[in-house]
Design an enzyme around this catalytic site. Structure first.
Site, mmCIF file in Angstrom:
data_model
loop_
_atom_site.group_PDB
_atom_site.id
_atom_site.type_symbol
_atom_site.label_atom_id
_atom_site.label_comp_id
_atom_site.label_asym_id
_atom_site.label_seq_id
_atom_site.Cartn_x
_atom_site.Cartn_y
_atom_site.Cartn_z
ATOM 1 N N HIS A 155 0.902 -1.062 -0.152
ATOM 2 C CA HIS A 155 0.049 0.184 0.028
ATOM 3 C C HIS A 155 0.798 1.426 0.026
ATOM 4 C CE1 HIS A 155 -3.433 -2.611 1.724
ATOM 5 N NE2 HIS A 155 -3.817 -2.346 0.464
ATOM 6 N N HIS A 178 -4.637 2.005 6.227
ATOM 7 C CA HIS A 178 -5.275 2.157 4.887
ATOM 8 C C HIS A 178 -6.343 0.767 4.920
ATOM 9 C CE1 HIS A 178 -5.639 1.894 0.234
ATOM 10 N NE2 HIS A 178 -6.053 0.577 0.474
ATOM 11 N N GLY A 180 -9.259 -1.213 3.195
ATOM 12 C CA GLY A 180 -10.211 -1.535 2.283
ATOM 13 C C GLY A 180 -10.575 -3.058 2.109
ATOM 14 N N ARG A 211 -8.705 -12.325 2.819
ATOM 15 C CA ARG A 211 -7.444 -12.720 3.368
ATOM 16 C C ARG A 211 -7.221 -13.049 4.810
ATOM 17 N NH1 ARG A 211 -4.328 -8.459 0.158
ATOM 18 N NH2 ARG A 211 -5.944 -7.804 -1.250
ATOM 19 N N GLU A 348 -3.905 7.071 -5.340
ATOM 20 C CA GLU A 348 -2.723 6.385 -5.813
ATOM 21 C C GLU A 348 -2.530 6.995 -7.415
ATOM 22 O OE1 GLU A 348 -2.993 2.105 -3.487
ATOM 23 O OE2 GLU A 348 -4.608 2.783 -4.846
#
Length: 362
Positions: A155, A178, A180, A211, A348
């Site tokens: 990230h 971060h 998400g 995950r 980003e």
């Protein structure tokens, strides 16, 4: 001629495109496109064709910049695409098997369609390249460390975006969350990453949408030895069947939050996620010797007040206190304690465009 930068973020199941024009005040956005449900590598080519169709009428790009999740040990700064770079990225696909094949497919698809276009690659791992050895080194034999088995962190482009938004003098002791579908946190000391939750791969750290995040290695040994799971089956479990979807039945935080009041499994998934973020904030406060600022970013970090509240619960000892009304409104500043708490939208693509224009001008 004004440079126009095509920014590509090729995910395992999506393709995000942005178009920026150079200007004296920095890159200016012209268009943003998101194409979901990209199934395979051939599909990335079709998705790119669809994106170009949607960009009809906009200036043609003169540069392209790709977000690439993993650069291995050899890439710690943006690089122009050439055959040597492609070969080195192909060699490190096992370090990020969910992400790198999609990135390589995106580069190949663009090369086929715009063979003369200069393409740049920016690495998420580069932001963490100078972490102190204390954090970078994993407790494994030195030979494995020399072979690249180490903490890389991810990230990075998002974290770079947040630091840019904070200006040239960011707080000395900063944690950025971060959050998400993929989620990680970083401890930043005087603008430099000193530790982060993700490690050798983007599967590690806090639990995410699908995950598992960090697991006792004994769990994996048990699954291999006693349950006879193959490496592929274990990979499927930790990358696609773990995290929020394993606990609450869905990887979508918005859905979990809606179900939580009447669904114990969804409520547990929400609580576990918030708890994991809270633990990481506390750990990084200890690593930094205190906190001056906490920043939430990413889709969940920017838009889920409940998660931010859970993440900050019980952290008053670190100066972290939330104004409930401002938090509920997703206000840019939501803290009331000695540690400032900010909500900052990450970009980003803008970081990619800046790097491309800077390297082209060098």
């Amino acid at each position: 001629m004004t440079d126009v930068v095509l920014c590509l973020n090729a995910g395992s199941s999506s393709l995000r495109i942005a178009l920026f024009a150079a200007s004296p005040g920095g890159p200016q956005p012209l268009a943003r496109i998101a194409i979901e449900h990209v199934v395979d590598h051939a599909d990335h080519a079709r998705a790119l064709d669809e994106a170009f169709a949607q960009l009809a009428g906009h200036p043609a790009p003169t540069l392209a910049a790709h977000r690439v999740v993993h650069g291995g040990t050899g890439h710690i700064a943006p690089r122009w695409v050439d055959p040597a770079l492609i070969a080195s990225l192909t060699a490190v696909v096992p370090l990020a098997p969910l992400h790198l094949p999609a990135s390589l497919a995106g580069i190949a698809a663009l090369t086929a369609r715009r063979p003369g276009l200069r393409q740049l690659v920016c690495f998420d791992t580069a932001f963490h390249a100078h972490m102190p050895e204390l954090a970078r080194r994993l407790p494994v034999p030195a030979e494995l460390d020399r072979q690249g088995v180490r903490r890389y962190g991810f990230h990075g482009l998002s974290y770079e975006s947040v630091l840019s938004a904070l200006g040239p003098e960011p707080p000395a002791r900063l944690v950025i969350a971060h959050l998400g579908n993929g989620a990680s946190l970083v401890a930043v000391e005087r603008g430099c990453s000193i530790d982060t939750t993700m490690s050798f791969t983007p599967t590690g750290g806090i639990p995410m949408g699908t995950r598992t995040g960090d697991l006792d290695p004994g769990v994996l040994l048990y699954l291999a030895r006693e349950r006879r799971l193959s490496p592929d089956a274990i990979a499927r479990l930790v990358e696609h069947e773990g995290g929020l979807v394993a606990i609450g039945g869905t990887a979508d935080m918005k859905t979990l939050l809606a179900r939580a009041p009447h669904d114990p499994a969804a409520a547990l998934a929400v609580e576990m996620f918030g708890y994991a973020v809270r633990k990481a904030i506390g750990a990084f406060a200890a690593a930094l010797g205190g906190l001056d600022m906490l920043v939430f970013t990413g889709g969940i970090g920017e838009h889920a007040p409940v998660i931010r509240a859970l993440a900050c619960r019980g952290l008053a000892f670190a100066g972290i206190q939330i104004d409930e009304d401002r938090n509920r409104r997703n206000a840019p500043e939501i803290g009331t304690g000695s540690c400032a708490i900010r909500v900052i939208a990450t970009d980003e693509d803008l970081v990619l465009a800046r790097h491309a224009l800077a390297l082209a001008a060098a």
